[in-house]
Scaffold this motif. Sequence first.
Motif, short mmCIF file in Angstrom:
data_model
loop_
_atom_site.label_atom_id
_atom_site.label_comp_id
_atom_site.label_asym_id
_atom_site.label_seq_id
_atom_site.Cartn_x
_atom_site.Cartn_y
_atom_site.Cartn_z
N ALA A 175 0.83 -1.21 0.00
CA ALA A 175 0.00 0.00 0.00
C ALA A 175 0.86 1.26 0.00
O ALA A 175 0.54 2.24 -0.69
CB ALA A 175 -0.93 -0.01 1.21
N LEU A 176 1.98 1.23 0.75
CA LEU A 176 2.89 2.38 0.77
C LEU A 176 3.52 2.59 -0.61
O LEU A 176 3.61 3.72 -1.09
CB LEU A 176 3.97 2.15 1.82
N ILE A 177 3.92 1.50 -1.25
CA ILE A 177 4.49 1.59 -2.60
C ILE A 177 3.48 2.17 -3.57
O ILE A 177 3.78 3.09 -4.35
CB ILE A 177 4.95 0.19 -3.07
N GLN A 178 2.27 1.66 -3.52
CA GLN A 178 1.23 2.10 -4.46
C GLN A 178 0.87 3.57 -4.25
O GLN A 178 0.61 4.30 -5.21
CB GLN A 178 0.00 1.22 -4.31
N SER A 179 0.87 4.00 -3.00
CA SER A 179 0.48 5.39 -2.73
C SER A 179 1.50 6.39 -3.27
O SER A 179 1.16 7.56 -3.50
CB SER A 179 0.31 5.60 -1.22
N HIS A 180 2.73 5.94 -3.51
CA HIS A 180 3.77 6.85 -4.01
C HIS A 180 4.18 6.56 -5.45
O HIS A 180 4.95 7.33 -6.03
CB HIS A 180 5.00 6.79 -3.09
N THR A 181 3.68 5.49 -6.01
CA THR A 181 4.02 5.17 -7.41
C THR A 181 2.78 5.00 -8.28
O THR A 181 2.90 4.78 -9.49
CB THR A 181 4.85 3.87 -7.49
N GLY A 182 1.59 5.12 -7.68
CA GLY A 182 0.36 4.96 -8.45
C GLY A 182 0.24 3.55 -9.01
O GLY A 182 0.52 2.57 -8.33
N GLY A 183 -0.15 3.44 -10.23
CA GLY A 183 -0.32 2.14 -10.86
C GLY A 183 0.90 1.67 -11.61
O GLY A 183 0.79 0.85 -12.53
N LEU A 184 2.07 2.15 -11.22
CA LEU A 184 3.31 1.80 -11.90
C LEU A 184 3.52 0.29 -11.94
O LEU A 184 3.39 -0.40 -10.92
CB LEU A 184 4.50 2.46 -11.20
N ILE A 185 3.83 -0.24 -13.12
CA ILE A 185 4.20 -1.64 -13.27
C ILE A 185 5.72 -1.72 -13.28
O ILE A 185 6.38 -1.08 -14.09
CB ILE A 185 3.63 -2.24 -14.56
#
Length: 312
Positions: free
Chosen positions: A134-144
């Motif tokens: 969740a922390l990664i997603q909150s700062h990278t959005g939908g980055l693959i």
Amino acid sequence: MTLNQLSSGDLIADRRADYAKMLADGGEPGSAAELMAQALERAPDWAAGWFRLADYEEKSGRKEAAIDALRKTLELSPEDIFGAGLKLALLGAAAMPEQPPSLYVERLFDDYADRFDKALVEKLDYTVPQKLVALIQSHTGGLIFEHVTDLGCGTGLFGERIRDQSQFLEGFDISINMLAKAEAKSTYDRLARADLSLPPETSGIFGNFAPARADLVSAADVLMYLGNLDSVFDITVRLLAADGYFAFSVEDAGDGVDFLLRPSLRYAHSEAYIRGLCAAHGLDLRAIECTVIRMDAGEPVFGILFLARKPA
């Protein structure tokens, strides 16, 4: 454990040790220690027996006797597969090791592999993988991410949650049994054994695998089994491509120390220590989140989640 660790090789000594365990489990550590000492009279070279005796003596309040038994354990098992050196440090009889013995950590997780997921998720309310994602997603959005390297992957709890954001997902762990559990989930594209306490060249992370290959490196609930984290940061910086992220967790040591050893035989690290490591290794801290990471004996264990980035 191997058969030699489980058994003294003497049937009578083994029976006495079994009875000693029953007494200890029933709340009679003093009586357990007496019976265990009798077992060791018959099997004086049984390292695992001396380690058990140390536990019973400590629980009986006989600190010096526990220290003597731990020293005997180390004399018989200098590779310290039982973590006797860590216990001596907690009892004030030795300096705190900067790293636990690799064989101790490997054995710990080899033994734990079959019940790892159930124990952590159902009994200890373990939440690091989902909170870190969740922390990664909150700062990278939908980055693959093109390439994700999961350090200390264990049975793959973090890998399961980051898989949808990974084109290629590799995992490393010190425990062969943990890697077998991860492989059975078919989550990872590549799994291999590695020791994060070693320098990059001998850790097992590189060799036939290229440096600067990962745009995300994770270490979810693994740094607690290391004290000094320089080797992990050396490995991570070599792994990361430019603009790559490093997402990881630690147990919170509070202020005033770099890291400390807890009675759980896990290390806790301070936020200031992690900030210093990031600065020394050229990583930019992007996010810090203090949170409860699991329960232990009904009490919350507080940790810190970090997201750092390697500049281009």
